[in-house]
Scaffold this active site. Structure first.
Site, PDB file in Angstrom:
ATOM      1  N   HIS A 136       0.709  -1.146   0.021  1.00 29.20           N
ATOM      2  CA  HIS A 136      -0.061  -0.196   0.004  1.00 29.20           C
ATOM      3  C   HIS A 136       0.885   1.268   0.104  1.00 29.20           C
ATOM      4  O   HIS A 136       0.472   2.237  -0.318  1.00 29.20           O
ATOM      5  CB  HIS A 136      -0.946  -0.012   1.100  1.00 29.20           C
ATOM      6  CG  HIS A 136      -0.494   0.337   2.360  1.00 29.20           C
ATOM      7  ND1 HIS A 136      -0.087  -0.679   3.523  1.00 29.20           N
ATOM      8  CD2 HIS A 136      -0.041   1.582   3.002  1.00 29.20           C
ATOM      9  CE1 HIS A 136       0.521  -0.276   4.528  1.00 29.20           C
ATOM     10  NE2 HIS A 136       0.295   1.277   4.439  1.00 29.20           N
ATOM     11  N   ASP A 167       0.100  -7.610   1.332  1.00 31.54           N
ATOM     12  CA  ASP A 167       0.338  -6.177   1.482  1.00 31.54           C
ATOM     13  C   ASP A 167       2.186  -5.987   1.578  1.00 31.54           C
ATOM     14  O   ASP A 167       2.479  -5.307   2.341  1.00 31.54           O
ATOM     15  CB  ASP A 167      -0.049  -5.475   2.977  1.00 31.54           C
ATOM     16  CG  ASP A 167      -0.190  -4.259   2.617  1.00 31.54           C
ATOM     17  OD1 ASP A 167       0.117  -3.571   1.625  1.00 31.54           O
ATOM     18  OD2 ASP A 167       0.103  -3.583   3.747  1.00 31.54           O
ATOM     19  N   GLY A 245       3.043   6.713   8.009  1.00 31.58           N
ATOM     20  CA  GLY A 245       4.649   6.970   7.517  1.00 31.58           C
ATOM     21  C   GLY A 245       5.540   5.694   8.069  1.00 31.58           C
ATOM     22  O   GLY A 245       6.562   5.447   7.578  1.00 31.58           O
ATOM     23  N   ASN A 246       5.003   5.162   9.198  1.00 31.82           N
ATOM     24  CA  ASN A 246       5.763   3.902   9.555  1.00 31.82           C
ATOM     25  C   ASN A 246       5.603   2.639   8.646  1.00 31.82           C
ATOM     26  O   ASN A 246       6.382   1.612   8.658  1.00 31.82           O
ATOM     27  CB  ASN A 246       5.327   3.472  11.035  1.00 31.82           C
ATOM     28  CG  ASN A 246       6.081   4.169  12.167  1.00 31.82           C
ATOM     29  OD1 ASN A 246       5.366   5.048  12.919  1.00 31.82           O
ATOM     30  ND2 ASN A 246       7.238   3.886  12.202  1.00 31.82           N
ATOM     31  N   SER A 247       4.463   2.634   7.852  1.00 32.07           N
ATOM     32  CA  SER A 247       4.263   1.565   6.824  1.00 32.07           C
ATOM     33  C   SER A 247       5.481   1.369   6.037  1.00 32.07           C
ATOM     34  O   SER A 247       6.033   1.923   5.467  1.00 32.07           O
ATOM     35  CB  SER A 247       3.046   1.786   6.101  1.00 32.07           C
ATOM     36  OG  SER A 247       1.970   1.942   6.891  1.00 32.07           O
TER      37      SER A 247
END
Length: 515
Positions: A136, A167, A245-247
């Site tokens: 994502h 993902d 933003g950590n993704s």
């Protein structure tokens, strides 16, 4: 020596004497070297608690891991291309006949067609620039994918491959000798274990947060579903702060080993509210290897629809509680059917690895490829058997095998009364009418009517319009037959109902008889 020179020398000597006096007094003994203007000492010399070796060791470990792993995490910025309509200055003119009357329509068109930017994180997994991140994060990267390293270097990246069901995605930058993550073993994780999450939340690059593993095997979050509702979710849950933003960033243990890829948060506001979720590194590693080697994932499937075993289902089937995953349905001509699996089998192990939840089973199988053999330990009718299954690739046009009822025309004798109240189960049933038989594509059974609010049937998921096909594996063709089965069951015992929902799925439902 002139008078001017004597004055300067005298002044310097006086200043030296004054400084010496100050250093000989308490002014020089305060924590910062000076006291207040009135000579008041601020604070005390020592903290109230001495640092123990254990605390120092833990602090040193956090510092060492943070220094070691932060360079392995990168910042990713993704830009999508402007739409064709934007590039060609096309769009509805509100002044033309048939145009929009919305005064903000032109602004909305510009907003929807303008290039969009998003950001996330990634983890370097090879010294020559392969980076693991979330699907994502990069799926909208039709314009560009840019990567910033911890040392300040900037690169353009290319997409290697994406996998929406987990993902996960891999991108590549043209670099060498990069700090590279060490892979841990997510199967060895334990609840309560200390972990660090590293990423770039809210524009704050290279942020480290600390927490514990809060839970393992989290599923049913409905994050990575395809059109058919299939998804692979077996998340590590952590209370380390994870924000937008950590993704794609890393979840590390105190050895600095990568144990997960941060992916999602549980939130009602869009920001951290206590729990985050990471993809186990064993699954991430398998997907990344496939994406690098082939550009896509060659995933194998057993060809079954599965469900978790609750206490009542386990009791009804005779399976020790906390063990196994229920086979609800089989895919026609799938690997499971060809290996001899049957509906209501309970899968206990895959290649010697115990499974207790459906999402854990999916995660294990998702690490294997089509054509690969797996050995299953299966509980069936009180006996443990073994099955060897050659995994197949998924067929998007797959058909589900309907449970067989083993009935003939002489067994289909429907009760004349329209509704029979089964008070012991908290529901009513009625005969199967022709319309329901056709729409549900079944030959026999009884239809669930009214269901008592918060009664046993409702609590176990039965709803009006469901069709009960069998009770304790015996086909049921009339309300009277169902009632007889209930009458012959003692209070507190479990009845296993094979139920087909109006949506077409078939489930095994365990209900407790309450007399």
């Amino acid at each position: 020596m002139s008078k001017k020179q004597l004055f300067i020398v005298g002044t310097l000597m006086a200043m030296c004497v004054a400084i010496g006096v100050l250093l000989a007094t308490d002014w020089g003994k305060t924590p910062f070297g000076f006291a207040g203007p009135n000579g008041v000492k601020l604070g005390v010399d020592n903290p109230p608690v001495a640092t123990s070796n254990e605390v120092k060791t833990l602090n040193d470990a956090f510092v060492a891991v943070s220094k070691a792993v932060t360079p392995e995490v990168v910042s990713i910025v993704v830009t999508s291309k402007a739409s064709a309509a934007m590039n060609n200055d096309e769009g509805d003119d509100p002044d033309e006949e048939g145009g929009s009357s919305d005064p903000f329509e032109m602004f909305k068109q510009f907003r929807d067609r303008a290039p969009q930017r998003g950001s996330g994180s990634g983890v370097v997994i090879t010294p020559d620039g392969y980076i693991l991140t979330n699907n994502h994060v990069v799926e909208a990267g039709t314009g560009s994918i840019e990567v910033d390293l911890n040392d300040g270097r900037h690169f353009d990246a290319k997409l290697i491959g994406r996998d929406s069901l987990t993902d996960l995605a891999v991108i590549k930058i043209a670099a060498t000798d990069l700090p590279t993550a060490a892979f841990g073993n997510s199967e060895e994780l334990q609840v309560g274990q200390l972990v660090l999450a590293v990423g770039n939340p809210l524009g704050l690059n290279y942020t480290v947060t600390q927490g514990i593993v809060s839970a393992l095997g989290r599923g049913q979050l409905n994050l990575n579903r395809d059109r058919e509702g299939y998804g692979i979710e077996d998340f590590i849950q952590t209370d380390a702060a994870i924000n937008p933003g950590n993704s794609g960033g890393g979840l590390f243990n105190l050895n600095g080993a990568l144990i997960g890829i941060n992916s999602a948060i549980a939130t009602r506001t869009g920001y951290y509210q206590g729990y985050g979720f990471a993809i186990p590194v064993n699954l991430a590693r398998s997907v990344a290897q496939d994406l690098i080697d082939n550009g896509h994932v060659n995933r194998g499937y057993i060809g079954v629809k599965i469900a978790n075993l609750d206490a009542k289902l386990a009791k009804g089937l005779g399976v020790p509680q906390g063990q196994g995953v229920l086979v609800r349905e089989l895919v026609r001509s799938g690997a499971g059917e060809q290996a001899g699996l049957k509906p209501n089998d309970v899968i206990l192990e895959v290649d010697g690895q115990k499974v207790t939840t459906s999402n854990h089973l999916q995660s294990i199988v998702a690490q294997k490829h089509a054509g690969q053999d797996v050995k299953l330990k299966v509980f069936r009718d009180g006996t443990i058997i073994e099955k060897s299954v050659k995994l197949k690739a998924r067929d998007e046009s797959e058909k589900i095998i309907e449970p067989t009822s083993n009935t003939d025309d002489q067994r289909i004798q429907r009760d004349t009364q329209r509704n029979t109240k089964l008070a012991e189960l908290g529901m009513e049933v009625r005969p199967l009418d022709n319309a329901t038989r056709k729409s549900a594509e079944v030959e026999s059974g009884v239809v669930v009517g009214n269901v008592d609010m918060y009664g046993e049937a409702m609590n176990q998921g039965l709803r009006r319009g469901d069709v009960v096909l069998s009770v304790n594996r015996k086909p049921v063709s009339s309300p009277a037959e169902f009632q007889q089965m209930v009458d012959n069951t003692q209070s507190g015992q479990i009845l296993l109902l094979q139920v087909k929902s109006p949506g077409g799925s078939t489930n095994l439902v365990a209900v407790e008889v309450k007399k």
